[in-house]
Every structure is written in structure tokens, then in C-alpha cells.
Design an enzyme around this catalytic site. Structure first.
Site, mmCIF file in Angstrom:
data_model
loop_
_atom_site.group_PDB
_atom_site.id
_atom_site.type_symbol
_atom_site.label_atom_id
_atom_site.label_comp_id
_atom_site.label_asym_id
_atom_site.label_seq_id
_atom_site.Cartn_x
_atom_site.Cartn_y
_atom_site.Cartn_z
ATOM 1 N N CYS A 186 0.974 -0.920 0.661
ATOM 2 C CA CYS A 186 -0.233 0.118 -0.230
ATOM 3 C C CYS A 186 0.820 1.467 0.028
ATOM 4 C CB CYS A 186 -0.977 -0.084 1.218
ATOM 5 S SG CYS A 186 -2.513 -1.704 1.272
ATOM 6 N N HIS B 31 -3.191 6.996 1.828
ATOM 7 C CA HIS B 31 -3.766 5.412 1.635
ATOM 8 C C HIS B 31 -6.093 5.447 2.533
ATOM 9 C CE1 HIS B 31 -3.900 1.153 0.939
ATOM 10 N NE2 HIS B 31 -3.576 1.225 1.853
ATOM 11 N N ASN C 231 -10.243 -0.474 -0.819
ATOM 12 C CA ASN C 231 -8.658 -0.355 -1.030
ATOM 13 C C ASN C 231 -7.912 -0.697 -2.168
ATOM 14 O OD1 ASN C 231 -5.673 -0.999 -0.281
ATOM 15 N ND2 ASN C 231 -5.928 -1.526 1.813
HETATM 16 O O1 UT7 Z 1 -4.052 -1.921 2.604
HETATM 17 C C1 UT7 Z 1 -3.283 -2.142 3.859
HETATM 18 C C2 UT7 Z 1 -3.762 -2.404 5.135
HETATM 19 N N1 UT7 Z 1 -4.323 -2.765 5.663
HETATM 20 C C3 UT7 Z 1 -5.183 -2.363 6.890
HETATM 21 O O2 UT7 Z 1 -5.050 -0.926 7.322
HETATM 22 C C4 UT7 Z 1 -6.831 -2.680 6.720
HETATM 23 C C5 UT7 Z 1 -5.759 -2.323 8.844
HETATM 24 N N2 UT7 Z 1 -7.747 -3.399 9.344
HETATM 25 C C6 UT7 Z 1 -8.945 -2.876 9.241
HETATM 26 O O3 UT7 Z 1 -9.143 -2.679 8.243
HETATM 27 C C7 UT7 Z 1 -10.188 -3.882 9.953
HETATM 28 O O4 UT7 Z 1 -9.221 -4.571 10.990
HETATM 29 C C8 UT7 Z 1 -10.506 -4.546 9.421
HETATM 30 C C9 UT7 Z 1 -11.595 -4.124 8.917
HETATM 31 C C10 UT7 Z 1 -10.183 -5.923 8.426
HETATM 32 C C11 UT7 Z 1 -11.533 -5.817 10.498
HETATM 33 O O5 UT7 Z 1 -12.674 -4.415 10.951
HETATM 34 P P1 UT7 Z 1 -12.206 -4.683 12.731
HETATM 35 O O6 UT7 Z 1 -13.085 -4.283 13.700
HETATM 36 O O7 UT7 Z 1 -11.131 -4.822 13.724
HETATM 37 O O8 UT7 Z 1 -12.796 -6.222 13.152
HETATM 38 P P2 UT7 Z 1 -12.475 -7.491 13.837
HETATM 39 O O9 UT7 Z 1 -11.573 -8.202 12.834
HETATM 40 O O10 UT7 Z 1 -12.178 -7.029 15.173
HETATM 41 O O11 UT7 Z 1 -13.859 -7.961 13.946
HETATM 42 C C12 UT7 Z 1 -14.877 -7.984 14.532
HETATM 43 C C13 UT7 Z 1 -16.486 -8.746 14.902
HETATM 44 C C14 UT7 Z 1 -15.419 -10.664 14.535
HETATM 45 O O12 UT7 Z 1 -16.345 -10.921 15.446
HETATM 46 P P3 UT7 Z 1 -16.438 -11.172 16.823
HETATM 47 O O13 UT7 Z 1 -15.497 -12.684 17.067
HETATM 48 O O14 UT7 Z 1 -16.898 -10.041 16.954
HETATM 49 O O15 UT7 Z 1 -17.992 -12.492 16.879
HETATM 50 C C15 UT7 Z 1 -15.975 -10.886 13.333
HETATM 51 O O16 UT7 Z 1 -15.744 -11.454 13.288
HETATM 52 O O17 UT7 Z 1 -16.448 -8.777 13.156
HETATM 53 C C16 UT7 Z 1 -16.254 -10.036 12.370
HETATM 54 N N3 UT7 Z 1 -16.184 -9.519 10.862
HETATM 55 C C17 UT7 Z 1 -17.289 -9.243 10.623
HETATM 56 N N4 UT7 Z 1 -18.071 -9.333 10.288
HETATM 57 C C18 UT7 Z 1 -19.000 -9.099 9.098
HETATM 58 C C19 UT7 Z 1 -15.096 -9.652 10.456
HETATM 59 N N5 UT7 Z 1 -15.451 -9.233 9.101
HETATM 60 C C20 UT7 Z 1 -16.761 -8.989 8.538
HETATM 61 C C21 UT7 Z 1 -17.262 -8.986 7.868
HETATM 62 N N6 UT7 Z 1 -18.334 -9.227 8.427
HETATM 63 N N7 UT7 Z 1 -17.310 -8.648 6.619
#
Ligand code: UT7
Length: 334
Positions: free
Chosen positions: A118, A259, A289
């Protein structure tokens, strides 16, 4: 900048391209266990553009490149070098830059690909700017382009909702004076973060086999929270550093073009830096992204919305796989 610099580089033209096909949050709801509200709330993404089968990073790059050339009234043969920032080259070799040079008909230009995920566009922008600064070249094209859909597992809801496809190309030329163009940059790498965002298969460590395919090793693997925490902290830190060493405050910035990985990362950086709300460019809702494509696509959004004018002080910022981190300060030149 160092005393050996002979010319400051400026961006003299910009062109972007996204494939026409849209993948909306509603479409994704039918593919994986997700929903529009979660995606909007956690990422800020509403839809992303996805390339059709057979359309590769070089194709997006060429479309963006043609727009930049036409904006500047230049021919492909006027380019002396083409740098392609990408994590999804058409193939391991030849480089996408070679493919673009040929498809574009940029006879006489040399070039290469730059891999920094990125952060690749901001890294490549500085590499190109150095060719101008040293006097080695007068016209360098820098392209940030990715077809992320080619390496995404559309059964993995943690990654498939985030990424999209897109490209942007800029032309770098010597600035007529110091009132516009590149001012400063800071780049960092923290390789300890390599295990948080990567594609394990297809390289020399794990060449393609039936096993690597069965184990889904040719897809993006991400520890979202680890990347998120690092990005929130480092993007703000590197921006503070570049502002500080140039005697600037966040409120001096006219356009903050980061980004586009997650709306929450961008707003956290903007809050910490004390940026003017109207200076913060966000278009992640429309594109997701696009990895190396995000920064030039966001430049174009800023321009289309009338938020980028000649002389504006612009701060570019990125954090990506590696981890790679970058910040660039420049004055918009046209
Ligand atoms: O460009 C490269 C660099 N990349 C980034 O900068 C990405 C950085 N990370 C992020 O943007 C975020 O961490 C994500 C968008 C990938 C994920 O968001 P989050 O708020 O960190 O979610 P999480 O991984 O902590 O998951 C929270 C909950 C989980 O469920 P439980 O365990 O709380 O029941 C996940 O299973 O959300 C669930 N979850 C989803 N639910 C619905 C994860 N993905 C999804 C989804 N739809 N697509």
C-alpha cells in the site's frame, strides 16, 4: 533536500482508471456472511470496482497512463522512465513496467516495478522524483495500480469486503521554481510486521503446487487488528515527524491525501494531527482499498471536488504490508 539536488520534481499530470464493474456491499451479502451496515461502520466502504477476468494490472495502468499523457499533451514516446508500483503484477516477470511500456508504445522509456504494497505509490513517487532531482530524466511516469481481486479469497469475509481494483498515473517533470513540487519525504520499513499481511504462495519460498492452491496460499492473509493498530499509530507518527521537521502544523495542510485502507484509520490520523476537516480526502466509500492505486485515485477525487489547486500544500501518507510506511510533502503544481 540535499545540496546535490539540481531540480525539484513536480507532478505535472494525473490520470486514473477503475474497471467499470461494481461489487457492492449488497452483492457481498450474497457471497459471504456479512452485511452493509458492518462494512460501512467498520471500514467506510460502500462499493468497489472489480476487473473482469483477463483484465490485468498493465491494462488498468495503460488506461490511467493515457489519461495523464493526454492531460499534459504528451506522447508515450516522450516518457523516459515508467515505474509501476504494484503488488499484483501481471506475472512475476517480465515486470508490469515492461508490459506497460510496450502496450503504451513508450519507445525509448525504461522502467521497473516497485513492491511496497500500500506504500508502493508514495515510494515510487520519490524514486521517480530523485531521477528528476538528479537531472537524470526530465519526464518520468509513476503508476500505482492493483488488481486486488486476483489475489482475494471471495469466501473470506475478513478480507474480501475491503479490497478493490484501480490505477492512477502521474507524470513527474522538473519544477520551474521552488514554489511547487516535492518538498520532503520520510519512508520507513518495519519488517517484523511481515506476518500480519501477506500472500504466502507463488514466490520462491512456496512455488505453486496443488498443495499451495488447496491451502489457499495464493490469497491475501491478514491479521486485521494487528495491521489496524500499527496503521493508526504509525500513520499519525510519520505525518507528525514530517510536519515537525518542516516547521508546519496539521492545520497548514490544504489537502491530506492518505492511503485508503479504512475510514477509521484516516479520521484517527486527521484528529491527531489537527487537520482541517475540509482538507481530509476520503473516497474509500467508492473504491475500497485498491492498494497502490489509492493515493492517485484520492488525488483525482480531491481535484474533481475542487479541493486541489496550484500551490496547495499536500500531505500524502501510507501504511501497508511489510510493514511499509511513508509520508510525502509537496505543493500541487497546476
Ligand atoms: O491497506 C493495507 C493495510 N490494511 C489495513 O489497514 C486493514 C486494517 N484493518 C482493518 O481495517 C480492520 O481490522 C478490519 C476492517 C479488517 C476488521 O475490522 P475490525 O473492527 O478490526 O474487526 P475484527 O477483525 O475485530 O472483527 C470484529 C468482529 C468479529 O466477530 P466476533 O469475533 O466479534 O464475533 C469478526 O468475525 O467482526 C466479525 N467480522 C465481520 N462481520 C461481518 C469480520 N469481518 C466481518 C465482515 N462482516 N466482513
Amino acid at each position: 533536500m540535499s545540496q546535490s539536488v539540481r531540480a525539484r520534481a513536480k507532478i505535472s499530470a494525473l490520470g486514473t482508471y477503475v474497471p467499470p464493474r461494481l461489487l457492492t456491499n449488497e452483492d457481498l451479502e450474497k457471497m459471504v456472511d456479512t452485511n452493509h451496515d458492518w462494512i460501512m461502520d467498520r471500514t467506510g466502504i460502500r462499493e468497489r470496482h472489480i476487473a473482469d477476468k483477463g483484465v490485468a494490472t498493465s491494462d488498468l495502468s495503460v488506461q490511467a497512463a493515457k489519461k495523464a499523457l493526454s492531460e499534459r499533451g504528451l506522447k508515450p514516446a516522450d516518457l523516459e522512465a515508467i515505474l509501476v508500483a504494484t503488488v499484483t503484477p501481471d506475472m512475476l516477470f517480465p515486470s508490469t513496467a515492461c508490459l506497460v511500456q510496450h502496450k503504451l508504445g513508450a519507445k525509448g522509456a525504461w522502467g521497473f516495478d516497485l513492491s511496497a504494497a500500500c506504500s508502493a505509490f508514495v515510494y515510487a513517487l520519490q524514486v521517480g522524483a530523485q531521477f528528476i532531482a538528479t537531472g537524470a530524466h526530465k519526464r518520468v511516469m509513476v503508476i500505482g495500480a492493483d488488481v486486488m481481486s486476483s489475489i482475494i479469497d471471495y469466501t473470506d469475509r475478513a478480507t474480501c469486503v475491503i479490497f478493490g481494483d484501480g490505477a492512477g498515473a502521474v507524470i513527474l517533470e522538473p519544477a520551474e521554481d521552488d514554489s511547487v513540487g516535492m518538498i520532503d519525504f520520510i519512508h520507513e520499513v518495519d519488517g517484523s510486521g511481515g506476518c500480519s499481511l501477506y500472500m504466502p504462495g507463488g514466490g520462491s519460498l512456496h512455488p505453486a503446487t496443488h498443495e499451495t492452491v488447496d491451502k489457499k496460499m495464493h490469497y491475501v492473509h491478514q491479521d486485521g487488528q494487528a495491521v489496524f493498530k500499527f496503521a493508526v499509530r504509525k500513520q499519525a507518527e510519520i505525518c507528525e515527524k514530517i510536519l515537525q521537521r518542516n516547521g508546519l502544523k496539521g492545520s497548514d495542510i490544504d489537502a491530506f491525501i492518505p492511503h485508503q485502507a479504512n475510514r477509521r484509520i484516516i479520521t484517527a490520523t486527521a484528529d491527531r494531527l489537527g487537520l482541517k476537516p475540509e482538507s481530509v480526502i476520503i473516497n474509500i466509500d467508492c473504491y475500497g482499498n485498491t492498494t497502490a492505486g489509492t493515493v492517485p485515485l484520492a488525488m483525482d477525487t480531491a481535484r474533481q471536488e475542487g479541493r486541489l489547486k496550484k500551490g496547495d500544500l499536500v500531505l500524502l501518507a501510507s501504511v501497508g504490508a511489510g510493514f511499509t510506511v511513508g509520508a510525502t510533502l509537496l505543493r500541487w503544481a497546476y
